[in-house]
Design a protein around this motif. Sequence first.
Motif, PDB file in Angstrom:
ATOM      1  N   ALA A   1     -23.676   4.014   1.858  1.00  0.00           N
ATOM      2  CA  ALA A   1     -22.339   4.405   2.320  1.00  0.00           C
ATOM      3  C   ALA A   1     -21.659   3.169   2.887  1.00  0.00           C
ATOM      4  CB  ALA A   1     -22.434   5.493   3.385  1.00  0.00           C
ATOM      5  N   GLU A   2     -20.413   2.944   2.492  1.00  0.00           N
ATOM      6  CA  GLU A   2     -19.685   1.741   2.905  1.00  0.00           C
ATOM      7  C   GLU A   2     -18.374   2.122   3.591  1.00  0.00           C
ATOM      8  OE1 GLU A   2     -17.833  -2.402   1.019  1.00  0.00           O
ATOM      9  OE2 GLU A   2     -19.114  -1.106  -0.190  1.00  0.00           O
ATOM     10  N   VAL A   3     -18.090   1.433   4.686  1.00  0.00           N
ATOM     11  CA  VAL A   3     -16.851   1.636   5.429  1.00  0.00           C
ATOM     12  C   VAL A   3     -16.035   0.352   5.358  1.00  0.00           C
ATOM     13  CG1 VAL A   3     -15.794   2.213   7.639  1.00  0.00           C
ATOM     14  CG2 VAL A   3     -17.982   3.252   7.004  1.00  0.00           C
ATOM     15  N   LEU A   4     -14.835   0.441   4.795  1.00  0.00           N
ATOM     16  CA  LEU A   4     -13.922  -0.694   4.720  1.00  0.00           C
ATOM     17  C   LEU A   4     -13.153  -0.796   6.033  1.00  0.00           C
ATOM     18  CD1 LEU A   4     -12.573  -2.920   2.933  1.00  0.00           C
ATOM     19  CD2 LEU A   4     -10.877  -1.189   2.314  1.00  0.00           C
ATOM     20  N   LEU A   5     -13.205  -1.988   6.653  1.00  0.00           N
ATOM     21  CA  LEU A   5     -12.584  -2.183   7.957  1.00  0.00           C
ATOM     22  C   LEU A   5     -11.584  -3.328   7.890  1.00  0.00           C
ATOM     23  CD1 LEU A   5     -15.875  -2.001  10.069  1.00  0.00           C
ATOM     24  CD2 LEU A   5     -14.161  -0.191   9.833  1.00  0.00           C
ATOM     25  N   ALA A   6     -10.492  -3.121   7.185  1.00  0.00           N
ATOM     26  CA  ALA A   6      -9.494  -4.181   7.023  1.00  0.00           C
ATOM     27  C   ALA A   6      -8.778  -4.468   8.333  1.00  0.00           C
ATOM     28  CB  ALA A   6      -8.477  -3.778   5.958  1.00  0.00           C
TER      29      ALA A   6
ATOM     30  N   PRO B   1      -5.974   0.617   6.385  1.00  0.00           N
ATOM     31  CA  PRO B   1      -6.451   1.486   5.296  1.00  0.00           C
ATOM     32  C   PRO B   1      -7.951   1.811   5.418  1.00  0.00           C
ATOM     33  CG  PRO B   1      -6.512  -0.785   4.597  1.00  0.00           C
ATOM     34  CD  PRO B   1      -6.203  -0.797   6.070  1.00  0.00           C
ATOM     35  N   PRO B   2      -8.410   2.402   6.524  1.00  0.00           N
ATOM     36  CA  PRO B   2      -9.850   2.696   6.621  1.00  0.00           C
ATOM     37  C   PRO B   2     -10.303   3.564   5.452  1.00  0.00           C
ATOM     38  CG  PRO B   2      -8.601   3.979   8.226  1.00  0.00           C
ATOM     39  CD  PRO B   2      -7.658   2.983   7.650  1.00  0.00           C
ATOM     40  N   THR B   3     -11.408   3.140   4.820  1.00  0.00           N
ATOM     41  CA  THR B   3     -11.881   3.815   3.610  1.00  0.00           C
ATOM     42  C   THR B   3     -13.395   3.957   3.664  1.00  0.00           C
ATOM     43  OG1 THR B   3     -10.064   2.829   2.335  1.00  0.00           O
ATOM     44  CG2 THR B   3     -11.919   3.706   1.083  1.00  0.00           C
ATOM     45  N   VAL B   4     -13.887   5.132   3.322  1.00  0.00           N
ATOM     46  CA  VAL B   4     -15.331   5.386   3.259  1.00  0.00           C
ATOM     47  C   VAL B   4     -15.694   5.771   1.828  1.00  0.00           C
ATOM     48  CG1 VAL B   4     -17.254   6.787   4.091  1.00  0.00           C
ATOM     49  CG2 VAL B   4     -15.400   6.183   5.650  1.00  0.00           C
ATOM     50  N   THR B   5     -16.701   5.098   1.253  1.00  0.00           N
ATOM     51  CA  THR B   5     -17.181   5.454  -0.082  1.00  0.00           C
ATOM     52  C   THR B   5     -18.696   5.646  -0.047  1.00  0.00           C
ATOM     53  OG1 THR B   5     -17.205   3.085  -0.650  1.00  0.00           O
ATOM     54  CG2 THR B   5     -15.351   4.387  -1.439  1.00  0.00           C
ATOM     55  N   PHE B   6     -19.155   6.634  -0.797  1.00  0.00           N
ATOM     56  CA  PHE B   6     -20.580   6.877  -0.973  1.00  0.00           C
ATOM     57  C   PHE B   6     -20.943   6.328  -2.346  1.00  0.00           C
ATOM     58  CE2 PHE B   6     -19.063   9.917   2.094  1.00  0.00           C
ATOM     59  CZ  PHE B   6     -20.029   9.814   3.102  1.00  0.00           C
ATOM     60  N   LYS B   7     -21.907   5.402  -2.361  1.00  0.00           N
ATOM     61  CA  LYS B   7     -22.133   4.583  -3.542  1.00  0.00           C
ATOM     62  C   LYS B   7     -23.491   4.830  -4.194  1.00  0.00           C
ATOM     63  CE  LYS B   7     -21.211   0.255  -2.812  1.00  0.00           C
ATOM     64  NZ  LYS B   7     -21.193  -1.046  -2.103  1.00  0.00           N
TER      65      LYS B   7
ATOM     66  N   GLY C   1     -30.637 -10.345 -10.408  1.00  0.00           N
ATOM     67  CA  GLY C   1     -29.933 -10.525  -9.146  1.00  0.00           C
ATOM     68  C   GLY C   1     -28.631  -9.749  -9.074  1.00  0.00           C
ATOM     69  N   PHE C   2     -28.196  -9.179 -10.206  1.00  0.00           N
ATOM     70  CA  PHE C   2     -26.950  -8.409 -10.245  1.00  0.00           C
ATOM     71  C   PHE C   2     -27.233  -6.933  -9.960  1.00  0.00           C
ATOM     72  CE2 PHE C   2     -25.689 -12.135 -12.636  1.00  0.00           C
ATOM     73  CZ  PHE C   2     -24.384 -12.325 -12.243  1.00  0.00           C
ATOM     74  N   THR C   3     -26.482  -6.371  -9.027  1.00  0.00           N
ATOM     75  CA  THR C   3     -26.594  -4.950  -8.723  1.00  0.00           C
ATOM     76  C   THR C   3     -25.221  -4.302  -8.870  1.00  0.00           C
ATOM     77  OG1 THR C   3     -28.360  -5.401  -7.127  1.00  0.00           O
ATOM     78  CG2 THR C   3     -27.320  -3.229  -7.025  1.00  0.00           C
ATOM     79  N   PRO C   4     -24.923  -3.715 -10.024  1.00  0.00           N
ATOM     80  CA  PRO C   4     -23.643  -2.995 -10.178  1.00  0.00           C
ATOM     81  C   PRO C   4     -23.641  -1.734  -9.318  1.00  0.00           C
ATOM     82  CG  PRO C   4     -24.660  -3.497 -12.308  1.00  0.00           C
ATOM     83  CD  PRO C   4     -25.702  -3.708 -11.259  1.00  0.00           C
ATOM     84  N   TYR C   5     -22.456  -1.263  -8.958  1.00  0.00           N
ATOM     85  CA  TYR C   5     -22.368  -0.033  -8.183  1.00  0.00           C
ATOM     86  C   TYR C   5     -21.053   0.683  -8.453  1.00  0.00           C
ATOM     87  CZ  TYR C   5     -19.843  -3.245  -5.015  1.00  0.00           C
ATOM     88  OH  TYR C   5     -18.990  -4.191  -4.487  1.00  0.00           O
ATOM     89  N   ILE C   6     -21.089   1.994  -8.205  1.00  0.00           N
ATOM     90  CA  ILE C   6     -19.882   2.810  -8.242  1.00  0.00           C
ATOM     91  C   ILE C   6     -19.862   3.663  -6.979  1.00  0.00           C
ATOM     92  CG2 ILE C   6     -19.692   2.892 -10.756  1.00  0.00           C
ATOM     93  CD1 ILE C   6     -20.994   5.662 -10.664  1.00  0.00           C
ATOM     94  N   GLY C   7     -18.676   4.067  -6.560  1.00  0.00           N
ATOM     95  CA  GLY C   7     -18.588   4.872  -5.351  1.00  0.00           C
ATOM     96  C   GLY C   7     -17.358   5.763  -5.357  1.00  0.00           C
ATOM     97  N   VAL C   8     -17.458   6.864  -4.621  1.00  0.00           N
ATOM     98  CA  VAL C   8     -16.320   7.757  -4.424  1.00  0.00           C
ATOM     99  C   VAL C   8     -16.261   8.134  -2.954  1.00  0.00           C
ATOM    100  CG1 VAL C   8     -16.340   8.717  -6.757  1.00  0.00           C
ATOM    101  CG2 VAL C   8     -17.702   9.794  -4.979  1.00  0.00           C
TER     102      VAL C   8
ATOM    103  N   ASP D   1      -1.316   9.233   5.939  1.00  0.00           N
ATOM    104  CA  ASP D   1      -1.679  10.007   4.761  1.00  0.00           C
ATOM    105  C   ASP D   1      -3.164   9.821   4.482  1.00  0.00           C
ATOM    106  OD1 ASP D   1      -1.102  11.728   2.634  1.00  0.00           O
ATOM    107  OD2 ASP D   1      -0.909  10.062   1.231  1.00  0.00           O
ATOM    108  N   PHE D   2      -3.753  10.771   3.741  1.00  0.00           N
ATOM    109  CA  PHE D   2      -5.169  10.735   3.406  1.00  0.00           C
ATOM    110  C   PHE D   2      -5.317  11.071   1.930  1.00  0.00           C
ATOM    111  CE2 PHE D   2      -4.523  12.027   7.759  1.00  0.00           C
ATOM    112  CZ  PHE D   2      -5.362  11.177   8.467  1.00  0.00           C
ATOM    113  N   GLY D   3      -6.292  10.430   1.283  1.00  0.00           N
ATOM    114  CA  GLY D   3      -6.452  10.693  -0.140  1.00  0.00           C
ATOM    115  C   GLY D   3      -7.808  10.283  -0.672  1.00  0.00           C
ATOM    116  N   PHE D   4      -7.977  10.428  -1.980  1.00  0.00           N
ATOM    117  CA  PHE D   4      -9.204  10.091  -2.699  1.00  0.00           C
ATOM    118  C   PHE D   4      -9.329   8.575  -2.843  1.00  0.00           C
ATOM    119  CE2 PHE D   4     -10.724   8.720  -6.876  1.00  0.00           C
ATOM    120  CZ  PHE D   4     -12.045   9.168  -6.853  1.00  0.00           C
ATOM    121  N   ALA D   5     -10.568   8.081  -2.848  1.00  0.00           N
ATOM    122  CA  ALA D   5     -10.825   6.664  -3.098  1.00  0.00           C
ATOM    123  C   ALA D   5     -11.974   6.520  -4.087  1.00  0.00           C
ATOM    124  CB  ALA D   5     -11.164   5.942  -1.799  1.00  0.00           C
TER     125      ALA D   5
END
Length: 200
Positions: A68-73, A94-100, A108-115, A141-145
Amino acid sequence: MFKKAVLIALMGISSTSFAQWQVKVGASAIAPTQDTAILGGAAVVKADDEYAFTPSVEYIFGQTPFSAEVLLATPINHDVLLNGEKAVKLKHLPPTVTFKYNFKNSTGFTPYIGVGGTAFIAWDEETSGDLEGTKVKVKEDFGFAGQIGFNYQPADAKNWGVFVDARYAQISPEVEVKGVTTFDLDIDPMVYTIGYSYKF
Protein backbone atom coordinates in the motif's frame (compact mmCIF):
# COMPACT_ATOMS: atom_id res chain seq x y z
CA MET A 1 -4.96 -24.45 24.31
CA PHE A 2 -2.42 -22.02 25.78
CA LYS A 3 0.39 -23.57 23.76
CA LYS A 4 -1.65 -23.21 20.58
CA ALA A 5 -2.35 -19.55 21.36
CA VAL A 6 1.36 -18.88 21.95
CA LEU A 7 2.27 -20.66 18.72
CA ILE A 8 -0.25 -18.61 16.71
CA ALA A 9 1.06 -15.38 18.26
CA LEU A 10 4.66 -16.29 17.47
CA MET A 11 3.72 -17.12 13.89
CA GLY A 12 2.04 -13.73 13.58
CA ILE A 13 5.10 -11.91 14.93
CA SER A 14 7.34 -13.92 12.62
CA SER A 15 5.28 -13.07 9.53
CA THR A 16 5.15 -9.35 10.27
CA SER A 17 8.91 -9.26 10.88
CA PHE A 18 9.37 -9.74 7.15
CA ALA A 19 7.27 -6.68 6.36
CA GLN A 20 9.13 -3.72 4.88
CA TRP A 21 8.70 -0.01 4.49
CA GLN A 22 9.80 1.85 1.39
CA VAL A 23 10.29 5.59 1.08
CA LYS A 24 10.15 7.09 -2.40
CA VAL A 25 11.28 10.59 -3.37
CA GLY A 26 10.32 11.77 -6.83
CA ALA A 27 9.63 14.65 -9.18
CA SER A 28 6.31 14.64 -11.02
CA ALA A 29 4.73 16.25 -14.06
CA ILE A 30 0.99 16.78 -13.57
CA ALA A 31 -0.89 16.86 -16.86
CA PRO A 32 -4.68 17.46 -16.81
CA THR A 33 -6.46 15.53 -19.56
CA GLN A 34 -9.80 17.39 -19.65
CA ASP A 35 -11.25 20.88 -20.05
CA THR A 36 -14.69 22.28 -19.22
CA ALA A 37 -17.07 24.39 -21.31
CA ILE A 38 -19.07 26.90 -19.25
CA LEU A 39 -21.64 29.64 -19.85
CA GLY A 40 -23.31 27.66 -22.61
CA GLY A 41 -20.03 27.07 -24.41
CA ALA A 42 -19.02 30.74 -24.41
CA ALA A 43 -15.89 29.98 -22.36
CA VAL A 44 -13.54 27.06 -21.80
CA VAL A 45 -11.81 26.44 -18.46
CA LYS A 46 -8.74 24.22 -18.12
CA ALA A 47 -6.16 23.53 -15.42
CA ASP A 48 -2.62 23.89 -16.77
CA ASP A 49 0.32 21.49 -16.50
CA GLU A 50 2.38 21.71 -13.33
CA TYR A 51 5.47 20.15 -11.74
CA ALA A 52 5.81 19.00 -8.13
CA PHE A 53 8.04 17.32 -5.56
CA THR A 54 6.20 14.09 -4.65
CA PRO A 55 7.52 11.94 -1.80
CA SER A 56 5.58 8.80 -0.87
CA VAL A 57 5.63 6.04 1.73
CA GLU A 58 4.91 2.40 0.93
CA TYR A 59 4.17 -0.53 3.25
CA ILE A 60 5.01 -3.97 1.85
CA PHE A 61 2.97 -6.80 3.34
CA GLY A 62 5.60 -9.36 4.31
CA GLN A 63 6.67 -11.80 1.62
CA THR A 64 3.48 -11.25 -0.38
CA PRO A 65 3.39 -9.28 -3.66
CA PHE A 66 0.97 -6.77 -2.11
CA SER A 67 1.72 -3.29 -0.78
CA ALA A 68 0.00 0.00 0.00
CA GLU A 69 1.43 3.38 -1.02
CA VAL A 70 0.53 6.87 0.18
CA LEU A 71 1.48 9.81 -2.04
CA LEU A 72 2.48 12.81 0.07
CA ALA A 73 3.05 15.69 -2.34
CA THR A 74 4.13 19.10 -1.14
CA PRO A 75 1.58 21.93 -1.72
CA ILE A 76 1.22 22.55 -5.45
CA ASN A 77 0.62 25.97 -7.00
CA HIS A 78 -1.84 25.54 -9.84
CA ASP A 79 -3.17 27.89 -12.53
CA VAL A 80 -6.64 27.62 -14.03
CA LEU A 81 -7.00 29.09 -17.51
CA LEU A 82 -10.09 30.83 -18.89
CA ASN A 83 -10.06 30.79 -22.70
CA GLY A 84 -6.30 30.24 -22.54
CA GLU A 85 -5.57 33.11 -20.13
CA LYS A 86 -4.67 32.75 -16.44
CA ALA A 87 -7.78 33.42 -14.36
CA VAL A 88 -7.36 31.62 -11.02
CA LYS A 89 -4.28 30.67 -9.04
CA LEU A 90 -4.64 28.26 -6.13
CA LYS A 91 -2.75 25.87 -3.92
CA HIS A 92 -3.78 22.27 -3.49
CA LEU A 93 -2.76 18.91 -2.07
CA PRO A 94 -3.44 15.59 -3.85
CA PRO A 95 -3.14 12.89 -1.13
CA THR A 96 -3.52 9.53 -2.86
CA VAL A 97 -3.62 5.95 -1.56
CA THR A 98 -3.12 2.96 -3.88
CA PHE A 99 -3.13 -0.76 -3.11
CA LYS A 100 -0.54 -2.38 -5.34
CA TYR A 101 0.36 -5.74 -6.81
CA ASN A 102 4.11 -6.12 -7.41
CA PHE A 103 5.17 -8.60 -10.10
CA LYS A 104 8.19 -10.10 -8.33
CA ASN A 105 10.74 -11.97 -10.45
CA SER A 106 14.42 -12.92 -10.56
CA THR A 107 15.55 -9.64 -12.17
CA GLY A 108 16.12 -6.21 -10.66
CA PHE A 109 12.95 -4.89 -12.32
CA THR A 110 9.71 -5.11 -10.35
CA PRO A 111 6.68 -3.91 -12.36
CA TYR A 112 3.56 -2.99 -10.41
CA ILE A 113 -0.03 -1.89 -10.80
CA GLY A 114 -2.29 -0.27 -8.23
CA VAL A 115 -5.79 1.06 -7.64
CA GLY A 116 -7.14 3.29 -4.91
CA GLY A 117 -8.50 6.73 -4.17
CA THR A 118 -7.38 10.33 -4.31
CA ALA A 119 -8.40 13.72 -2.97
CA PHE A 120 -8.14 17.29 -4.24
CA ILE A 121 -7.84 19.80 -1.40
CA ALA A 122 -7.64 23.43 -2.58
CA TRP A 123 -7.12 26.72 -0.76
CA ASP A 124 -5.79 30.25 -1.19
CA GLU A 125 -7.64 30.95 -4.45
CA GLU A 126 -6.63 34.21 -6.18
CA THR A 127 -8.20 35.66 -9.32
CA SER A 128 -6.63 37.62 -12.19
CA GLY A 129 -7.37 38.69 -15.76
CA ASP A 130 -11.09 38.76 -16.63
CA LEU A 131 -11.96 37.42 -13.15
CA GLU A 132 -9.80 39.81 -11.14
CA GLY A 133 -11.70 41.03 -8.10
CA THR A 134 -14.26 38.20 -8.34
CA LYS A 135 -14.50 35.75 -5.47
CA VAL A 136 -13.85 32.14 -6.51
CA LYS A 137 -14.14 29.06 -4.32
CA VAL A 138 -12.79 25.64 -5.36
CA LYS A 139 -14.21 22.83 -3.24
CA GLU A 140 -12.50 19.61 -2.27
CA ASP A 141 -13.16 16.50 -4.33
CA PHE A 142 -12.53 12.74 -4.10
CA GLY A 143 -12.16 10.17 -6.83
CA PHE A 144 -10.65 6.98 -8.25
CA ALA A 145 -6.88 6.60 -8.72
CA GLY A 146 -4.89 4.11 -10.80
CA GLN A 147 -1.15 3.51 -10.97
CA ILE A 148 1.33 1.59 -13.12
CA GLY A 149 5.11 1.57 -13.05
CA PHE A 150 8.26 -0.29 -12.09
CA ASN A 151 11.00 -0.20 -9.48
CA TYR A 152 14.59 -1.07 -10.44
CA GLN A 153 17.11 -2.23 -7.86
CA PRO A 154 20.69 -2.66 -9.15
CA ALA A 155 22.41 -5.95 -8.27
CA ASP A 156 24.94 -4.25 -5.99
CA ALA A 157 22.33 -2.14 -4.16
CA LYS A 158 21.17 -3.39 -0.77
CA ASN A 159 18.23 -1.10 -0.14
CA TRP A 160 18.00 1.65 -2.73
CA GLY A 161 16.61 1.74 -6.23
CA VAL A 162 14.98 3.97 -8.84
CA PHE A 163 11.38 4.00 -10.00
CA VAL A 164 9.19 5.33 -12.80
CA ASP A 165 5.42 5.38 -12.68
CA ALA A 166 2.27 6.95 -14.05
CA ARG A 167 -0.92 7.66 -12.11
CA TYR A 168 -4.39 8.61 -13.21
CA ALA A 169 -6.71 10.56 -10.91
CA GLN A 170 -10.43 11.09 -11.53
CA ILE A 171 -10.94 14.60 -10.16
CA SER A 172 -13.70 17.15 -10.92
CA PRO A 173 -13.88 19.74 -8.10
CA GLU A 174 -16.82 22.12 -7.94
CA VAL A 175 -15.89 25.74 -8.72
CA GLU A 176 -18.11 28.60 -7.59
CA VAL A 177 -17.58 31.97 -9.29
CA LYS A 178 -19.60 34.27 -7.06
CA GLY A 179 -22.44 35.97 -8.91
CA VAL A 180 -21.51 34.35 -12.23
CA THR A 181 -21.68 30.54 -12.33
CA THR A 182 -20.98 27.24 -10.59
CA PHE A 183 -19.54 24.27 -12.47
CA ASP A 184 -17.48 21.09 -12.09
CA LEU A 185 -13.93 21.57 -13.34
CA ASP A 186 -12.93 18.35 -15.12
CA ILE A 187 -9.22 17.85 -14.48
CA ASP A 188 -8.61 14.05 -14.50
CA PRO A 189 -4.82 14.43 -14.51
CA MET A 190 -2.08 12.01 -15.45
CA VAL A 191 0.85 12.22 -13.03
CA TYR A 192 4.24 11.06 -14.38
CA THR A 193 6.92 10.48 -11.74
CA ILE A 194 10.59 9.50 -11.64
CA GLY A 195 12.67 9.19 -8.49
CA TYR A 196 14.63 7.16 -5.90
CA SER A 197 13.35 4.48 -3.54
CA TYR A 198 14.81 3.15 -0.28
CA LYS A 199 13.66 0.09 1.69
CA PHE A 200 14.18 -0.44 5.40
